[in-house]
Design a protein around this motif. Structure first.
Motif: not given
Length: 146
Positions: A10-17, A104-105
């Protein structure tokens, strides 16, 4: 019996997911395949060991058609891992199904790995399609808000 493993970036930061899986208001916006929805008032999420994840998916065309989820978290590492057990269910031969969600990043943003099972063989393909459809909804949500 089999195990479903799905990898998605996903093109989203880990915190958002992480929030998409642990905050009721966000989960209710995307969870379930196309044609299905979740009313936020059915959602309870306690992301801690022993905490519950409960909600009811419903068919948009016929809300009397439902698919409840009632899991208990067995392992939680914030922004890294959610493991829960759901069941036993009649439709899965009274199995307790384990779902492991790993965050994971990655260069794109966040790599998600979902491992779910044991599942009857005939459920694997529809379950994969359901997750992929849900991810399309989640990507649209991120595109609108990030």
């Amino acid at each position: 019996m089999g195990e479903l493993v799905i990898n998605h970036e996903f093109a989203a930061p880990r915190a958002a997911l992480w929030a998409a899986f642990t905050e009721p208001e966000i989960l209710a916006e995307w969870f379930g395949p196309e044609g299905w929805g979740v009313h936020v008032d059915t959602v309870t999420i306690e992301p801690r060991i022993g905490g519950v994840q409960k909600f009811v998916m419903h068919l948009l065309e016929d809300p009397t058609q439902t698919s409840p989820v009632h899991a208990k978290f067995t392992e939680v590492r914030e922004h890294e891992l959610l493991v829960g057990e759901d069941g036993p269910h009649e439709m899965t031969l009274n199995l307790v199904i384990t779902m492991r969600v790993e965050f994971a990043d990655c260069p794109m943003g966040t790599a998600l790995t979902i491992t779910q099972g044991p599942l009857p063989g005939e459920v694997l393909a529809p379950a994969r399609a359901g997750w992929e459809s849900s991810f399309t909804k989640l990507e649209a949500l991120f595109a609108a808000h990030l």
